[in-house]
Design a protein around this motif. Structure first.
Motif: not given
Length: 482
Positions: A449-473
């Motif tokens: 929790p924030p106190i004095g001159d300090s504050a804390w935050f959390v960033v939660q993200v799902d970053d994307l990748d490229s389609a690099e392994k494609v499997y075909i049956n």
């Protein structure tokens, strides 16, 4: 006069209308410089132990001369530009060296040394310069010094003829230095009889020696470029000890907020097992190791530092949504140090980036990976990919750069922290729209929790990748069922 300004909390003495302007919108998002390569190299010309910003491949020769394969490694810059980067922070390595020079004489019976022409920079390029000194062909009141490099006329400098006033030595020196010549400077050692002797056939400058380059020069260079904006570092060294120093440097500056990537490479004359072992030993999401090379359309092999420089340019040029996997290498005709399928797989497992041939017989980057091979509790497998490292670095840079101007300017209150959250969420949303992130959010850290001159935050993200392994049956059958 109505409408004069007031400060927050101020109460005026006189009655009237007072105004104040404030911003109720989100702060402007920080602009993060992209596309810049820092290159450290040896040369026979150019500013020494300082950086020069180059914006095109055409500016290389003007600043550092032409590459000489035996000693110069200017092609570090050339390959970075061929990789597509927008700028190069160029740094010429070395200490010492000597600038070439030539002494001009007067016309006395016993000629006196009156003027020294000196190459602008230390190095052997100055030995290719030569001068002719003659009367002007178009103005009887002038003489002129013609400066050649080989058989190419680089510069013509006119000066006042005759012994009147300060005389020709002073006139020539003043004219050369006033011209801000990119090639030579001049100094007067004596007046003599104030008339300069003709030089009818080209007289060469001599004595130019290149600076010496030692491991410590790389360390010095790294410290000199630290405060400059750049994204990817490449050097002309293929020495393992220098590579280790580069890793240490990259890790340190990243921990201090400069999120950059280093690219190194070794020649294919080194045993493949050793190269792959060297790559795996980095185990670093901010270090890319190039394990083989390619030939250009000119037939020249590009491996070691040269192929590393090309990859550095390609990394810098790539957008945060671009993958280098299967990216075609421009003007490459064949792979140097080609690998079997099993060897390519070994290289990938060791965190080594390699060149392969695609189905259309084009040279490509097989897999856009870093040397990070062992995920930890804090560092997931996403850090193995160059694209995701760039995306994550860019997210952190944008939020940090946007928040920094607000530090000390807002209260550590729910409203103040909401301002920070809104600014960061705007960046996340923008990166989702750009295709860099799938989704993401930021919130206050309930465990701190924030106190004095300090504050804390959390960033939660799902970053994307490229389609690099494609499997075909593929499913076939001999004949349709009845």
């Amino acid at each position: 006069m109505g409408g004069s300004t007031f400060q927050a909390g101020e109460q005026k003495v006189r009655p009237g209308v007072y105004v104040r302007v404030t911003n109720i919108g989100e702060p402007a998002q920080a602009i993060v410089p992209q596309g810049i390569v820092a290159a450290l190299f040896k040369a026979s010309w150019g500013p020494l132990r300082t950086h020069t910003v180059l914006e095109s491949v055409n500016s290389i020769a003007d600043n550092y001369g032409a590459n000489k394969e035996t000693t110069d490694t200017i092609d570090t810059i050339t390959e970075a530009f061929k990789g597509g980067c927008s700028k190069v922070i160029a740094y010429r390595l070395g200490t010492g060296g000597t600038a070439a020079s030539l002494i001009l004489k007067d016309t006395n019976t016993s000629p006196a040394n009156v003027v020294t022409i000196t190459a602008k920079y230390a190095g052997t390029r100055g030995n290719d310069f030569g001068v002719i000194l003659r009367d002007s062909l178009t103005d009887a009141t002038k003489r002129e010094l013609l400066l050649y490099e080989g058989v190419t006329l680089r510069q013509t400098i006119a000066f006042t003829k005759g012994a009147t006033g300060d005389g020709e030595p002073a006139a020539l020196v003043n004219a050369i230095n006033a011209s801000n010549s990119p090639y030579i400077t001049a100094s007067k050692s004596a007046d003599g009889n104030k008339i300069l002797a003709d030089i009818s056939t080209t007289q060469k400058l001599t004595g130019g020696l290149n600076p010496t380059v030692a491991s410590g020069d790389y360390t010095t260079a790294l410290s000199k470029i630290e405060t400059i904006d750049w994204n990817v570092l490449v050097t002309d060294t293929e020495d393992a000890a220098n590579h280790a120093a580069i890793k240490t440097y990259i890790d340190r500056v990243r921990s201090e907020g400069k999120r950059v990537i280093g690219v190194v490479g070794e020649k294919t004359s080194i045993d493949l097992a050793t190269r792959l072992s060297d790559a795996a030993s980095f185990n670093d999401p901010a270090i890319v190791y190039v394990a083989n090379g390619f030939k250009g359309s000119d037939g020249v092999a590009k491996e070691g530092y040269k192929s590393a420089a090309r990859v550095a340019g390609m990394i810098a040029a790539a957008d945060i949504t671009d993958s280098l996997t299967h990216t075609i290498v421009a003007n490459a005709t064949e792979v140097v140090g080609g690998l079997t399928n099993a060897q390519v797989e070994q290289a990938i497992q060791a965190g080594a980036l390699v060149f392969t041939m695609n189905a259309n017989k084009q040279v490509q980057i097989e897999y856009g990976i870093t040397t990070f091979v062992t995920p930890t509790a804090d560092m997931d497998a996403g850090w193995k990919k160059i694209r995701r490292v760039k995306t994550r670095d860019n997210l952190m840079d944008r939020i940090a750069g946007t928040w920094d101007p607000l530090i000390g300017k807002i209260n550590n209150s729910p409203d103040g922290r909401a301002t920070l959250i809104a600014a960061a969420q705007g960046i996340i949303n923008q990166m989702v729209a750009e295709g860099a992130l799938l989704q993401g959010t930021i919130f206050e850290d309930t465990n701190n929790p924030p106190i004095g001159d300090s504050a804390w935050f959390v960033v939660q993200v799902d970053d994307l990748d490229s389609a690099e392994k494609v499997y075909i049956n593929f499913q076939f059958r001999f004949s349709p069922t009845a």
